[in-house]
Enzyme design. Structure first.
Site, mmCIF file in Angstrom:
data_model
loop_
_atom_site.group_PDB
_atom_site.id
_atom_site.type_symbol
_atom_site.label_atom_id
_atom_site.label_comp_id
_atom_site.label_asym_id
_atom_site.label_seq_id
_atom_site.Cartn_x
_atom_site.Cartn_y
_atom_site.Cartn_z
ATOM 1 N N HIS A 58 0.833 -1.206 0.000
ATOM 2 C CA HIS A 58 0.000 0.000 0.000
ATOM 3 C C HIS A 58 0.870 1.261 0.000
ATOM 4 C CE1 HIS A 58 -3.218 -2.850 1.258
ATOM 5 N NE2 HIS A 58 -3.871 -2.107 0.397
ATOM 6 N N ASN A 59 1.479 1.511 -1.127
ATOM 7 C CA ASN A 59 2.354 2.670 -1.278
ATOM 8 C C ASN A 59 1.942 3.438 -2.534
ATOM 9 O OD1 ASN A 59 3.479 1.248 -3.509
ATOM 10 N ND2 ASN A 59 4.712 0.059 -2.068
ATOM 11 N N ALA A 60 2.721 4.455 -2.881
ATOM 12 C CA ALA A 60 2.331 5.331 -3.992
ATOM 13 C C ALA A 60 2.337 4.606 -5.341
ATOM 14 C CB ALA A 60 3.260 6.548 -4.047
ATOM 15 N N VAL A 61 3.091 3.523 -5.451
ATOM 16 C CA VAL A 61 3.104 2.802 -6.734
ATOM 17 C C VAL A 61 1.764 2.092 -6.947
ATOM 18 C CG1 VAL A 61 4.348 1.160 -8.177
ATOM 19 C CG2 VAL A 61 5.588 2.472 -6.460
ATOM 20 N N HIS A 62 1.210 1.545 -5.865
ATOM 21 C CA HIS A 62 -0.134 0.960 -5.972
ATOM 22 C C HIS A 62 -1.131 2.042 -6.392
ATOM 23 C CE1 HIS A 62 -3.967 -0.914 -5.057
ATOM 24 N NE2 HIS A 62 -4.177 -0.071 -4.062
ATOM 25 N N HIS A 74 -6.930 7.068 -3.099
ATOM 26 C CA HIS A 74 -7.848 6.118 -2.459
ATOM 27 C C HIS A 74 -7.240 5.347 -1.290
ATOM 28 C CE1 HIS A 74 -5.777 2.955 -4.602
ATOM 29 N NE2 HIS A 74 -6.421 2.095 -3.835
ATOM 30 N N ASP A 75 -5.913 5.277 -1.180
ATOM 31 C CA ASP A 75 -5.274 4.592 -0.038
ATOM 32 C C ASP A 75 -4.337 5.524 0.718
ATOM 33 O OD1 ASP A 75 -6.301 1.996 0.144
ATOM 34 O OD2 ASP A 75 -5.035 1.270 -1.496
ATOM 35 N N ASP A 79 -8.995 -1.052 -8.271
ATOM 36 C CA ASP A 79 -8.313 -1.337 -7.019
ATOM 37 C C ASP A 79 -7.887 -2.804 -6.891
ATOM 38 O OD1 ASP A 79 -7.283 -0.702 -4.539
ATOM 39 O OD2 ASP A 79 -9.177 -1.047 -3.496
ATOM 40 N N GLN A 89 -3.866 -16.065 -3.266
ATOM 41 C CA GLN A 89 -4.271 -15.545 -4.571
ATOM 42 C C GLN A 89 -5.474 -16.283 -5.136
ATOM 43 O OE1 GLN A 89 -3.320 -12.740 -6.237
ATOM 44 N NE2 GLN A 89 -2.346 -12.363 -4.253
HETATM 45 ZN ZN ZN Z 1 -5.992 0.213 -2.971
#
Ligand code: ZN
Ligand code: NAG
Ligand code: NAG
Length: 458
Positions: free
Chosen positions: A186-190, A226-227, A336, A387
C-alpha cells in the site's frame, strides 16, 4: 420548488459534512507526548520538543526501524508495554524522516535519459500492459506525480478547470509523500497503478461518451488518493490495538474513511480548487468520498448485487448522473483489485508484495500476542492459496459483472489474464502440496469482520 428548497438541501449537506469532519479527539491523559490531534487541516502534535506540525496522520503505532531491521534488533517489550509502544510510535512516525520519505532534489529528479524513456512510456499510458514498476524506476520513484499530472493534461482538465499547474504539482507531490514508501504494497506505486487502470476504464466507449470533465476529474483524484496514508495493516488490526482511527470511525470502513479525510485535507491545503465556489468544492469532497468508500472490500457484496440487478434489468442510463457515479464506483473497485487481471509478470509482483504486507502484519501480531489475522500467518499460508481465494471470491465475481456492463476487448483481455494467472497459481499450489484444490477458507466468510480488510489490495 425553487431556490428555497435548494438552499435548504445545501445547508443540510454542509451541516452534515462539517459535523462529520470537525472531530477533535483527545488522547489518553496518560499519554504525555500529545495533547490533541485534529483531523483535517494541520494535525498538531505537542511533544516535549514543542509543536510539530504535520498535515495529518495515521501515525502508525509501530516503529518500522525495529520491525524492518535486518539485524533483528531484539527489543524486549512486555505485553504490558505494547500499548505504550504503540501509542508512542504514532508520534515518532509522524515525522517524515521516520516514514522513510526522502525529499527529492527537484533539480535532479530525473536524469535526462530516464526522463526521455519515462516520457516515451507515457505515450502508451492507456495500454493495459503498462509496466508501472518500470515507470516508477524511470521517474525515480515519482510515478504517481508524473502519471497523474500527465493524465490531467491528457484529459484536458487543466484547461477546463483553469488549474494552476504549480498548485497541481504541489498537490500531487503531497499526495505521493503521504503514502508510506516502506509499505510493501500500500504505497504510492499501488496508487499510481490504480490511477492508470482507472484511466483505461474511463476510455471504455460506454463511459467515455457520457462522462463529463467533472466525472473524470473526480475519478482521477479518487484513484490517486484512495489509499492515502495507509498504515500497512488492516482494519481488524486497528480495532484490536484500539487505534484512535478505529474509535474515530466507529469500527466501520476505518481505513477508507481515513483515506478520504486525508485526501480532503490535502485538497484544502493545496488550494488547487480555491477558485471554485464553496458549493462545488463541497460537492467534490463528498463525491470523492463516495468513490473512496466504495473500495471497502467488506462492502463488495452490496455493491455487486446492486450492479447485478441493474444489469439484469438493463436499466442503467449513463445520462443520469447518479447512475454514472455508481458506475464510477464500480470502476474504481475494479481498478483497485485488478492486479490478477494484469499480465503474469506484473500480477505476480503485486501478489508477492501484498503477501509480504500481510505476513508482516502477522509477524507483529505474533510478536505481541495479538492473535494472527486470517491470511497473515506465514507458517500456514502461501501466496498461491491467498491468490486463488482472492480471485475466486472477489475478483472473478466483480470482473464477470464488469464484462457484462462493458463487453469490450479490454474486458476480455482482463478475464483472459485472470484465468491464466489463476491456472499458474494452481500449478504452484500443486507443486507445493500435491493437493490442488484448496481454497482459503478465510474467503468463504465474506461478511465476517475477520476477513482482512484488504486482500483487496485496496
Ligand atoms: Zn488500494
Ligand atoms: C541537490 O541539488 C543541488 C543543485 O541545485 C546540489 O548542489 C546538491 O548537491 C543536490 N543534493 C543532493 C542530495 O543531490
Ligand atoms: C469497536 O470494536 C471493539 C472491539 O471489538 C469494541 O470494543 C468497541 O466497542 C467497538 N467500537 C464501536 C464504536 O463499535
Amino acid at each position: 420548488m425553487g431556490i428555497a428548497l435548494i438552499w435548504c438541501l445545501a445547508l443540510i449537506l454542509i451541516k452534515w459534512i462539517t459535523s462529520k469532519r470537525r472531530g477533535a479527539i483527545s488522547y489518553d491523559s496518560s499519554d504525555q507526548t500529545a495533547l490533541y490531534i485534529r483531523m483535517l487541516g494541520d494535525v498538531r502534535v505537542r511533544s516535549r520538543a514543542g509543536f510539530e506540525t504535520e498535515r495529518r496522520g495515521s501515525h502508525p503505532y509501530i516503529d518500522f526501524r525495529i520491525f524492518h531491521s535486518n539485524s533483528e534488533i531484539e527489543v524486549s517489550v512486555s505485553a504490558r508495554n505494547v500499548r505504550r509502544l504503540l501509542s508512542f510510535q504514532r508520534y515518532l512516525r509522524s515525522s517524515r524522516f521516520f516514514r522513510g520519505i526522502t525529499v527529492p532534489n527537484s533539480s535532479n529528479i530525473l536524469d535526462d535519459d530516464y526522463n526521455g524513456q519515462a516520457k516515451c512510456m507515457l505515450e502508451k499510458v492507456g495500454n493495459w500492459n503498462f509496466d508501472i514498476f518500470l515507470f516508477d524506476r524511470l521517474t525515480n520513484g515519482n510515478s504517481l506525480v508524473s502519471l497523474t499530472f500527465h493524465l490531467f493534461n491528457l484529459h484536458g482538465l487543466i484547461e477546463h478547470f483553469q488549474l494552476d499547474t504549480m498548485k497541481l504539482r504541489r498537490f500531487l507531490v503531497m499526495v505521493q509523500e503521504d503514502y508510506h514508501s516502506q509499505n510493501p504494497y500500500h504505497n504510492a506505486v499501488h496508487a499510481a497503478d490504480v490511477t492508470q487502470a482507472m484511466h483505461c476504464y474511463l476510455k471504455e466507449p460506454k463511459l467515455s461518451k457520457s462522462l463529463t470533465p467533472w466525472d473524470v476529474l473526480l475519478s482521477l483524484i479518487a484513484a490517486a488518493t484512495h489509499d492515502l496514508d495507509h498504515p500497512g495493516v488492516n482494519q481488524p488490526f486497528l480495532i484490536k490495538t484500539n487505534h484512535y482511527l478505529a474509535t474515530l470511525y466507529k469500527n466501520t470502513s476505518v481505513l477508507e474513511n481515513h483515506h478520504w479525510r486525508s485526501a480532503v485535507g490535502l485538497l484544502r491545503e493545496s488550494g488547487l480548487f480555491a477558485h471554485m465556489s464553496l458549493e462545488n468544492r463541497q460537492l467534490m469532497e463528498s463525491q470523492i468520498g463516495d468513490l473512496i468508500l466504495a473500495t471497502d472490500i467488506s462492502q463488495q457484496n452490496e455493491y455487486l448485487s446492486m450492479f447485478r440487478s441493474h444489469l439484469d434489468r438493463g436499466d442503467l442510463c449513463l445520462e443520469n448522473a447518479n447512475h454514472r457515479h455508481f458506475i464510477l464506483q464500480m470502476a474504481l473497485k475494479c481498478a483497485d483489485i485488478c492486479n490478477p487481471c494484469r499480465t503474469w509478470e506484473l500480477s505476480k509482483q503485486w501478489s508477492e508484495k501484498v503477501t509480504e504486507e500481510f505476513f508482516h502484519q502477522g509477524d507483529i501480531e505474533k510478536k505481541y500476542h495479538l492473535g494472527v489475522s486470517p491470511l497473515c500467518d506465514r507458517q500456514t499460508e502461501t501466496i498461491a492459496n491467498i491468490q486463488i481465494g482472492f480471485m475466486t471470491y472477489l475478483v472473478e465475481p466483480l470482473f464477470g459483472e464488469w464484462a457484462r456492463f462493458s463487453n469490450t476487448r479490454l474486458s476480455q483481455t482482463m478475464l483472459g489474464h485472470l484465468g491464466l494467472n489463476k491456472a499458474s497459481w494452481k500449478g504452484v499450489q500443486r507443486e507445493q502440496s500435491g493437493s490442488g484444490d484448496d481454497v482459503d477458507p478465510a474467503f468463504e466468510e465474506m461478511d465476517s469482520d475477520i476477513l482482512p480488510q484488504e486482500p483487496r489490495l485496496s
